[in-house]
Design a protein around this motif. Structure first.
Motif, mmCIF file in Angstrom:
data_model
loop_
_atom_site.group_PDB
_atom_site.id
_atom_site.type_symbol
_atom_site.label_atom_id
_atom_site.label_comp_id
_atom_site.label_asym_id
_atom_site.label_seq_id
_atom_site.Cartn_x
_atom_site.Cartn_y
_atom_site.Cartn_z
ATOM 1 N N ALA A 35 0.648 -1.340 -0.337
ATOM 2 C CA ALA A 35 0.184 0.376 -0.167
ATOM 3 C C ALA A 35 0.657 1.077 -0.151
ATOM 4 O O ALA A 35 1.697 1.530 0.468
ATOM 5 C CB ALA A 35 -0.815 0.059 1.550
ATOM 6 N N ALA A 36 0.558 2.169 -0.783
ATOM 7 C CA ALA A 36 0.962 3.768 -1.249
ATOM 8 C C ALA A 36 0.313 4.683 -0.670
ATOM 9 O O ALA A 36 -1.056 4.375 -1.304
ATOM 10 C CB ALA A 36 1.868 4.144 -1.879
ATOM 11 N N SER A 37 0.388 5.430 -0.736
ATOM 12 C CA SER A 37 -0.426 7.093 -0.322
ATOM 13 C C SER A 37 0.555 8.243 -0.618
ATOM 14 O O SER A 37 1.641 8.124 -0.431
ATOM 15 C CB SER A 37 -0.763 7.675 1.254
ATOM 16 N N GLY A 38 0.054 9.153 -0.928
ATOM 17 C CA GLY A 38 0.565 10.786 -1.157
ATOM 18 C C GLY A 38 -0.189 11.952 -1.614
ATOM 19 O O GLY A 38 -1.339 12.169 -1.537
ATOM 20 N N GLY A 39 0.271 12.521 -2.053
ATOM 21 C CA GLY A 39 -0.607 14.229 -2.801
ATOM 22 C C GLY A 39 -0.770 13.962 -3.396
ATOM 23 O O GLY A 39 -1.755 15.152 -3.965
ATOM 24 N N ASN A 40 -0.493 13.292 -5.317
ATOM 25 C CA ASN A 40 -1.478 13.233 -5.729
ATOM 26 C C ASN A 40 -1.682 11.934 -6.538
ATOM 27 O O ASN A 40 -0.730 10.730 -6.246
ATOM 28 C CB ASN A 40 -0.704 13.986 -7.218
ATOM 29 N N LYS A 41 -2.181 11.244 -7.706
ATOM 30 C CA LYS A 41 -2.491 9.879 -8.121
ATOM 31 C C LYS A 41 -0.977 10.043 -8.842
ATOM 32 O O LYS A 41 -0.353 8.436 -8.800
ATOM 33 C CB LYS A 41 -2.992 10.400 -9.668
ATOM 34 N N LYS A 42 -0.230 10.564 -9.700
ATOM 35 C CA LYS A 42 0.997 10.098 -10.181
ATOM 36 C C LYS A 42 2.131 9.386 -9.199
ATOM 37 O O LYS A 42 2.580 8.605 -9.274
ATOM 38 C CB LYS A 42 2.231 11.066 -11.055
ATOM 39 N N GLU A 43 1.851 10.343 -7.962
ATOM 40 C CA GLU A 43 2.958 10.166 -6.903
ATOM 41 C C GLU A 43 2.717 8.783 -6.498
ATOM 42 O O GLU A 43 3.176 8.462 -5.986
ATOM 43 C CB GLU A 43 3.085 11.191 -5.841
ATOM 44 N N VAL A 44 1.363 8.274 -5.793
ATOM 45 C CA VAL A 44 1.073 7.063 -5.126
ATOM 46 C C VAL A 44 1.081 5.996 -6.920
ATOM 47 O O VAL A 44 1.535 5.039 -5.865
ATOM 48 C CB VAL A 44 -0.588 6.717 -4.958
ATOM 49 N N ILE A 45 0.898 6.169 -7.446
ATOM 50 C CA ILE A 45 1.187 5.248 -8.591
ATOM 51 C C ILE A 45 2.963 5.010 -8.504
ATOM 52 O O ILE A 45 2.402 3.863 -8.582
ATOM 53 C CB ILE A 45 0.556 5.534 -9.686
ATOM 54 N N ARG A 46 3.275 5.875 -8.807
ATOM 55 C CA ARG A 46 5.493 5.768 -8.562
ATOM 56 C C ARG A 46 5.464 4.415 -7.507
ATOM 57 O O ARG A 46 6.303 4.247 -7.700
ATOM 58 C CB ARG A 46 5.896 6.755 -8.806
ATOM 59 N N LYS A 47 4.799 5.146 -6.180
ATOM 60 C CA LYS A 47 5.375 4.889 -5.125
ATOM 61 C C LYS A 47 4.658 3.063 -4.673
ATOM 62 O O LYS A 47 5.627 2.346 -4.633
ATOM 63 C CB LYS A 47 4.655 5.787 -3.722
ATOM 64 N N ILE A 48 3.860 2.752 -5.119
ATOM 65 C CA ILE A 48 3.364 1.381 -5.325
ATOM 66 C C ILE A 48 4.069 0.883 -6.547
ATOM 67 O O ILE A 48 4.041 -0.508 -6.018
ATOM 68 C CB ILE A 48 1.432 1.504 -5.276
ATOM 69 N N THR A 49 4.314 0.762 -7.299
ATOM 70 C CA THR A 49 4.888 0.336 -8.628
ATOM 71 C C THR A 49 6.965 0.528 -8.021
ATOM 72 O O THR A 49 6.540 -1.125 -8.057
ATOM 73 C CB THR A 49 4.826 1.271 -9.958
ATOM 74 N N ARG A 50 6.049 1.073 -7.113
ATOM 75 C CA ARG A 50 8.441 0.648 -6.832
ATOM 76 C C ARG A 50 8.255 -0.653 -5.720
ATOM 77 O O ARG A 50 8.909 -1.042 -5.513
ATOM 78 C CB ARG A 50 9.058 2.544 -6.149
#
Length: 68
Positions: A35-50
């Protein structure tokens, strides 16, 4: 010199993205604990992909073997 083989695998993963106010959260239902969280969609997708990549790499390392 021993031959060296690299095998690449592609997987497709379902990711659920939830917006709560100004923040986003995401999780992968088929992979508990990812699971991941972030300030915008692009950030959260980058984090969960990593996170998914790290999990796959760690899983693959346990099956690494050498050729005799």
């Amino acid at each position: 010199m021993r031959p060296f083989f690299i095998m690449e695998t592609e997987i497709k993963v379902n990711i659920v993205i939830i917006r709560s106010g100004p923040y986003y959260s995401a999780y992968a239902p088929d992979f508990p604990g990812i699971a991941a969280s972030g300030g915008n969609k692009k950030e959260v997708i980058r984090k969960i992909t990593r996170l998914l990549y790290r999990m796959a790499k760690k899983d693959r390392e346990q099956y690494t073997f050498g050729l005799n």
